[in-house]
Scaffold this active site. Structure first.
Site, short mmCIF file in Angstrom:
data_model
loop_
_atom_site.label_atom_id
_atom_site.label_comp_id
_atom_site.label_asym_id
_atom_site.label_seq_id
_atom_site.Cartn_x
_atom_site.Cartn_y
_atom_site.Cartn_z
N ASP A 70 57.28 -64.39 85.98
CA ASP A 70 58.71 -64.68 86.09
C ASP A 70 59.28 -64.81 84.67
O ASP A 70 58.82 -65.65 83.90
CB ASP A 70 58.85 -66.01 86.86
CG ASP A 70 60.28 -66.36 87.19
OD1 ASP A 70 61.09 -65.43 87.31
OD2 ASP A 70 60.57 -67.56 87.31
N TYR A 126 58.49 -52.75 90.34
CA TYR A 126 59.94 -52.62 90.10
C TYR A 126 60.21 -52.27 88.64
O TYR A 126 60.90 -51.30 88.34
CB TYR A 126 60.61 -53.94 90.48
CG TYR A 126 62.11 -53.96 90.38
CD1 TYR A 126 62.89 -53.13 91.19
CD2 TYR A 126 62.76 -54.82 89.51
CE1 TYR A 126 64.28 -53.17 91.12
CE2 TYR A 126 64.15 -54.87 89.44
CZ TYR A 126 64.91 -54.03 90.25
OH TYR A 126 66.28 -54.08 90.17
N ASP A 127 59.62 -53.07 87.73
CA ASP A 127 59.89 -52.87 86.30
C ASP A 127 59.48 -51.47 85.85
O ASP A 127 60.23 -50.76 85.17
CB ASP A 127 59.10 -53.89 85.45
CG ASP A 127 59.45 -55.33 85.79
OD1 ASP A 127 60.20 -55.55 86.75
OD2 ASP A 127 58.96 -56.23 85.09
N GLU A 128 58.26 -51.08 86.24
CA GLU A 128 57.75 -49.79 85.76
C GLU A 128 58.43 -48.62 86.47
O GLU A 128 58.61 -47.56 85.88
CB GLU A 128 56.23 -49.71 85.92
CG GLU A 128 55.47 -50.73 85.09
CD GLU A 128 55.53 -50.49 83.57
OE1 GLU A 128 56.40 -49.75 83.08
OE2 GLU A 128 54.67 -51.08 82.87
N LYS A 177 61.55 -48.56 87.35
CA LYS A 177 62.84 -48.39 86.67
C LYS A 177 62.63 -47.81 85.27
O LYS A 177 63.45 -47.02 84.79
CB LYS A 177 63.57 -49.74 86.58
CG LYS A 177 64.09 -50.25 87.92
CD LYS A 177 65.30 -49.45 88.42
CE LYS A 177 65.89 -50.09 89.67
NZ LYS A 177 67.03 -49.36 90.23
N ARG A 209 66.75 -64.89 80.09
CA ARG A 209 67.39 -63.58 80.19
C ARG A 209 68.88 -63.69 79.89
O ARG A 209 69.59 -64.44 80.54
CB ARG A 209 67.17 -63.04 81.59
CG ARG A 209 67.18 -61.55 81.57
CD ARG A 209 67.01 -60.98 82.88
NE ARG A 209 65.66 -60.75 83.29
CZ ARG A 209 65.32 -60.78 84.57
NH1 ARG A 209 66.18 -61.13 85.49
NH2 ARG A 209 64.10 -60.48 84.90
N GLN A 226 63.66 -72.00 83.34
CA GLN A 226 63.87 -70.57 83.09
C GLN A 226 65.35 -70.22 83.30
O GLN A 226 65.99 -70.77 84.19
CB GLN A 226 62.94 -69.70 83.97
CG GLN A 226 63.15 -69.73 85.46
CD GLN A 226 62.47 -70.91 86.15
OE1 GLN A 226 62.22 -71.94 85.56
NE2 GLN A 226 62.19 -70.77 87.43
P1 NAD Z 1 70.27 -53.94 97.72
O1 NAD Z 1 68.89 -54.04 98.27
O2 NAD Z 1 71.34 -54.74 98.39
O3 NAD Z 1 70.75 -52.42 97.66
C1 NAD Z 1 69.87 -51.35 97.57
C2 NAD Z 1 70.17 -50.35 98.66
O4 NAD Z 1 69.29 -49.23 98.53
C3 NAD Z 1 69.96 -50.91 100.07
O5 NAD Z 1 71.07 -50.61 100.87
C4 NAD Z 1 68.72 -50.16 100.56
O6 NAD Z 1 68.68 -50.03 101.97
C5 NAD Z 1 68.85 -48.84 99.81
N1 NAD Z 1 67.59 -48.12 99.65
C6 NAD Z 1 66.43 -48.59 99.13
N2 NAD Z 1 65.50 -47.62 99.15
C7 NAD Z 1 66.08 -46.51 99.66
C8 NAD Z 1 65.63 -45.19 99.93
N3 NAD Z 1 64.38 -44.81 99.65
N4 NAD Z 1 66.51 -44.30 100.46
C9 NAD Z 1 67.78 -44.67 100.74
N5 NAD Z 1 68.27 -45.91 100.51
C10 NAD Z 1 67.42 -46.82 99.98
O7 NAD Z 1 70.14 -54.36 96.17
P2 NAD Z 1 71.25 -54.56 95.04
O8 NAD Z 1 71.02 -55.88 94.44
O9 NAD Z 1 72.59 -54.22 95.53
O10 NAD Z 1 70.77 -53.49 93.97
C11 NAD Z 1 71.38 -52.20 93.85
C12 NAD Z 1 70.84 -51.50 92.63
O11 NAD Z 1 71.15 -52.26 91.46
C13 NAD Z 1 69.32 -51.36 92.65
O12 NAD Z 1 68.97 -50.11 92.09
C14 NAD Z 1 68.85 -52.47 91.75
O13 NAD Z 1 67.62 -52.17 91.15
C15 NAD Z 1 69.97 -52.55 90.74
N6 NAD Z 1 70.04 -53.90 90.13
C16 NAD Z 1 70.58 -54.95 90.82
C17 NAD Z 1 70.61 -56.20 90.21
C18 NAD Z 1 71.22 -57.40 90.89
O14 NAD Z 1 71.23 -58.48 90.28
N7 NAD Z 1 71.76 -57.30 92.10
C19 NAD Z 1 70.06 -56.38 88.93
C20 NAD Z 1 69.49 -55.29 88.30
C21 NAD Z 1 69.50 -54.05 88.90
#
Ligand code: NAD
Length: 326
Positions: A286, A160-162, A164, A290, A224
């Site tokens: 973990d 995930y980290d890498e 992004k 943050r 944490q």
């Molecule tokens: P989530 O899993 O509810 O939403 C992600 C959506 O992306 C889902 O509907 C999933 O089905 C869809 N998806 C994943 N891979 C896909 C693909 N290959 N093709 C099409 N659709 C795909 O997660 P979230 O928490 O709502 O996160 C949304 C975004 O925000 C993500 O990019 C996540 O990295 C980022 N984010 C969220 C948080 C948080 O605290 N919720 C924190 C940091 C970053």
């Protein structure tokens, strides 16, 4: 700093992952502004239920596709030009890191490149949902955008980290090389209605456990910390970045930092549950603490979080109670 609204009634916006937790709230906000929204999702972690209320909306289209394979260009809603492409698709919970590692790597890398190419072709603004996880287990606190992070490149969270970090690097490369209009938001822990009860993140886990009268499972000693942000505050921040011409990365979240032990106790109290806190093994890498430094978001976007944690948690608890009851 006041950011004027740039995207509204005459604009078409693509939201990847649009049926997910955060993206579905973003879709609602864009629709409320009068935008035409196309959401693309493969439902790997999202659900049609999250956007079911928009099913018959004339300005909303939901397209089922895996964006890592590229966009289904033949689809009429996809073929037409977009004014902005917002890439939010990605599994994002710690349980997903173990169960969907390759999908996470692909959507952070291949999908990002496909979408950047499309943004160049459309001369669209490209907005990337990055993460506080880009800082890894930070040695600088609070985290400021100029900090490069402390990521274990081969650890269990690295998919995930890498991914992004690769997505951020790709976005900046397209900005420099193609002159693409881009914005990167580093999202800190966000919670609210439409999270999956079983997604392994602390807040839905604690709420579900408390409502079922089960022990609240805190990892390690629970010392944490995370800074928790209610989803409406995050969505406002994302829209401010979209409307601006800022490249970022810009942190978005709140400075309300709580330990996991405090969070479990607060949720137990707010639900009126008799559940006790129990301590289980902590997962590898973990992050210890943050909290975003929000100076840049305030200065460049005029961003200010508004929802007090007790209010946000109450609204989320209510949502989960209704879901568990139904
Ligand atoms: P989530 O899993 O509810 O939403 C992600 C959506 O992306 C889902 O509907 C999933 O089905 C869809 N998806 C994943 N891979 C896909 C693909 N290959 N093709 C099409 N659709 C795909 O997660 P979230 O928490 O709502 O996160 C949304 C975004 O925000 C993500 O990019 C996540 O990295 C980022 N984010 C969220 C948080 C948080 O605290 N919720 C924190 C940091 C970053």
């Amino acid at each position: 700093m006041v950011v004027a609204q740039r995207f509204g009634a005459e604009h078409r916006i693509l939201v990847t992952g649009g049926a997910g937790f955060v993206p579905s709230h973003l879709v609602d906000a864009l629709i409320a502004r009068g935008c035409t929204v196309v959401a693309v999702d493969n439902f790997v972690t999202g659900s049609k239920e999250n956007v079911a209320h928009l099913a018959d909306h004339p300005r909303f289209t939901l397209v089922e596709a895996d964006v890592s394979e590229g966009l289904p260009e033949h689809h009429p809603a996809i073929a037409e030009r977009f004014d902005a492409i917002m890439h939010l698709a990605s599994p994002a919970s710690p349980t997903d890191f173990a169960s969907l590692p390759i999908e996470i790597l692909r959507v952070g890398s291949l999908a990002t490149l496909h979408l950047l190419d499309r943004a160049v072709a459309d001369r669209a603004r490209f907005l990337l949902a990055s993460t506080s996880e880009a800082y890894g287990d930070p040695q600088v606190h609070p985290q400021v955008e100029t900090y490069w992070g402390n990521v274990n490149p081969i650890g269990v969270r690295s998919v995930y980290d890498e991914a992004k970090r690769f997505a951020e690097a790709s976005t900046m490369a397209y900005h420099r090389y193609h002159g693409l209009d881009v914005g990167i938001v580093r999202i800190f822990n966000t919670y609210g209605p439409r999270m999956r009860p079983d997604d392994g993140r602390a807040i839905p886990t604690f709420i579900t456990q408390a409502l079922r009268g089960e022990p609240l499972t805190v990892h390690g000693t629970g010392s944490q910390t995370r800074s928790i942000c209610y989803v409406s505050d995050l969505v406002r921040g994302i829209l401010l970045l979209l409307d601006s011409t800022e490249t970022g990365p810009i942190n978005c979240g709140t400075e309300h930092e709580v330990s996991m032990r405090e969070l479990a106790e607060t949720i137990a109290a707010l639900t009126g549950s008799r559940s006790q806190v129990s301590y289980i093994t902590r997962t590898a890498d973990d992050p210890e603490m943050r909290r975003p430094d929000l100076t840049l978001a305030r200065e460049r976007l005029g961003y200010e979080p508004e929802v007090a944690p007790a209010d946000g948690l109450r609204r989320t608890i209510e949502h989960f109670s209704q879901r568990l009851a139904g």
